[in-house]
Design a protein around this motif. Sequence first.
Motif, PDB file in Angstrom:
ATOM      1  N   THR A 191      47.467  36.993  -1.358  1.00 40.00           N
ATOM      2  CA  THR A 191      46.919  36.357  -0.151  1.00 40.00           C
ATOM      3  C   THR A 191      46.425  34.953  -0.510  1.00 40.00           C
ATOM      4  N   MET A 237      49.954  35.298   6.482  1.00 38.91           N
ATOM      5  CA  MET A 237      48.664  34.929   7.072  1.00 38.91           C
ATOM      6  C   MET A 237      48.579  33.451   7.431  1.00 38.91           C
ATOM      7  N   TRP A 283      40.636  31.539   8.457  1.00 35.06           N
ATOM      8  CA  TRP A 283      40.211  32.924   8.654  1.00 35.06           C
ATOM      9  C   TRP A 283      38.688  33.056   8.532  1.00 35.06           C
ATOM     10  N   SER A 319      38.215  31.675  12.926  1.00 36.46           N
ATOM     11  CA  SER A 319      38.558  32.906  13.629  1.00 36.46           C
ATOM     12  C   SER A 319      37.319  33.563  14.238  1.00 36.46           C
ATOM     13  N   LYS A 330      35.362  36.581  12.568  1.00 32.75           N
ATOM     14  CA  LYS A 330      35.831  36.128  11.260  1.00 32.75           C
ATOM     15  C   LYS A 330      36.722  37.194  10.643  1.00 32.75           C
ATOM     16  N   LEU A 331      37.745  36.733   9.892  1.00 33.00           N
ATOM     17  CA  LEU A 331      38.700  37.649   9.284  1.00 33.00           C
ATOM     18  C   LEU A 331      38.501  37.801   7.782  1.00 33.00           C
ATOM     19  N   ALA A 332      37.691  36.929   7.174  1.00 31.08           N
ATOM     20  CA  ALA A 332      37.469  36.980   5.728  1.00 31.08           C
ATOM     21  C   ALA A 332      35.998  36.703   5.431  1.00 31.08           C
ATOM     22  N   MET A 356      39.018  39.895   2.331  1.00 33.34           N
ATOM     23  CA  MET A 356      39.094  40.070   3.776  1.00 33.34           C
ATOM     24  C   MET A 356      38.048  41.084   4.216  1.00 33.34           C
ATOM     25  N   GLY A 402      40.044  41.267   9.047  1.00 36.74           N
ATOM     26  CA  GLY A 402      41.139  40.653   8.313  1.00 36.74           C
ATOM     27  C   GLY A 402      42.045  41.681   7.652  1.00 36.74           C
ATOM     28  N   ARG A 432      44.425  42.968  10.056  1.00 36.03           N
ATOM     29  CA  ARG A 432      45.510  42.008  10.270  1.00 36.03           C
ATOM     30  C   ARG A 432      46.557  42.090   9.151  1.00 36.03           C
TER      31      ARG A 432
END
Length: 425
Positions: free
Chosen positions: A329, A370, A379, A383, A386-388, A395, A399, A402
Amino acid sequence: MLLSSLLILAALSYFNSGNPILDRMDFFSDLKSNSNQSSLADIKAQLGAMKDQNLMRDSLPADYDHHLDLFFQSIENLKDSGGTVHIAYFGDSQIEGDLLTADLRRSLQKKWGGNGVGWMPLTSIVAGFRTTIGHSFSNWDITDILTKGKRKWPLGPSGHSFAAYPGSEVKYWNREYNFKQVQIIGHPQSSGEFQWDNSKSSGTFHWPDSLHPHFVQQLIDQSSSKFSLKCTEGQPILYGLNFENGDGVYVDNFSFRGNSGTSLSQLDQAMLADIDSMIPYRLVIVHYGLNVIGHGVTDYSNYQKSMERTLNHIKKCFPKASILLIGMTDKGYKNKGTWESDPAVLYLLKAQKEMSVHQDIAFFSLYDAMGGDGSIVSWVQDSIPKLANADYTHMNHHGSKRLAKYIDQYIQNSFKVYLENNHHD
């Protein structure tokens, strides 16, 4: 909603607590920065060319490549004849506490059946963080891959072994799935007595089964929402339990914090062959990188060589399974007070892609899926939700969901291509 919020707060506290176990890193000591390596611009150009040639995938292979055939064949047999198919998902803290794998499991089971968590260890440092199953334990002696000095016991598939003594106990309870079939996995050359209880009935058994001393032993076949196990005699060596509830697909979470992935070369072939005879693994997902990457490092050739030997060993351990290597990632670093994507990600990603080509296995790039360069910053900062996390590395639940969706889409799209190329009527 309150429970979910408390779990997320607990997780953030845990990951930022300075826990000594968190600092146990399996860093590859001979990684080095080499000025003779390709420039970042060259690396980007090479990765771009790979993607243009459909070698860096973030969705669907344009050409049918057979890499996931063994898994897809087992899915077709499952639809025709029933039974179970297991996916072994090996990873580091990116999947700890059933992050990512829980959502991937739900999606695959919705499509192909199954209702259960599959593999569970006897103890876990994130038992309170996991939302898919309740888990408590006491008085187990643990040996793992990173244990220094001579190991007391042979290791199981997760890289752990758990020695039980009279009074050792473990309990599991339903948070998402009931338990119907329960199997115990351990070393058949150890021995001991256990009591089990699933709230509907109880009993005792001897490990191993004296008539059939294998690594896997069937315990019960009765639906229940609870299950407990207590050692009453001896010193049996256990590896884990397998929880299933009907025919279908099971994603087994083999997370190991601080692992680079090379330690999978220590998996025992004979053990896995015996386990596979009762718990059929037909897809092995290998997902590492967080504990390999180092800012400023441009040469991952030593890691690549070791990991290729590991991947070759995994193929020998799981000869009936397809192998899918998951690419790194995005990861951030702070440059003059501003968060950016770490250029080292691209150097490692190139090495991972080359591993898959040399070993002729499937590959999927989460970095590209991503969003590529700058995605981890977005992220965290852009976002909603939040994704992270604020470490710009791990994450959160959102996240991870996702990431699971990306992998699921890749598998489903590849399965569609497989069907189109194998069924012409």
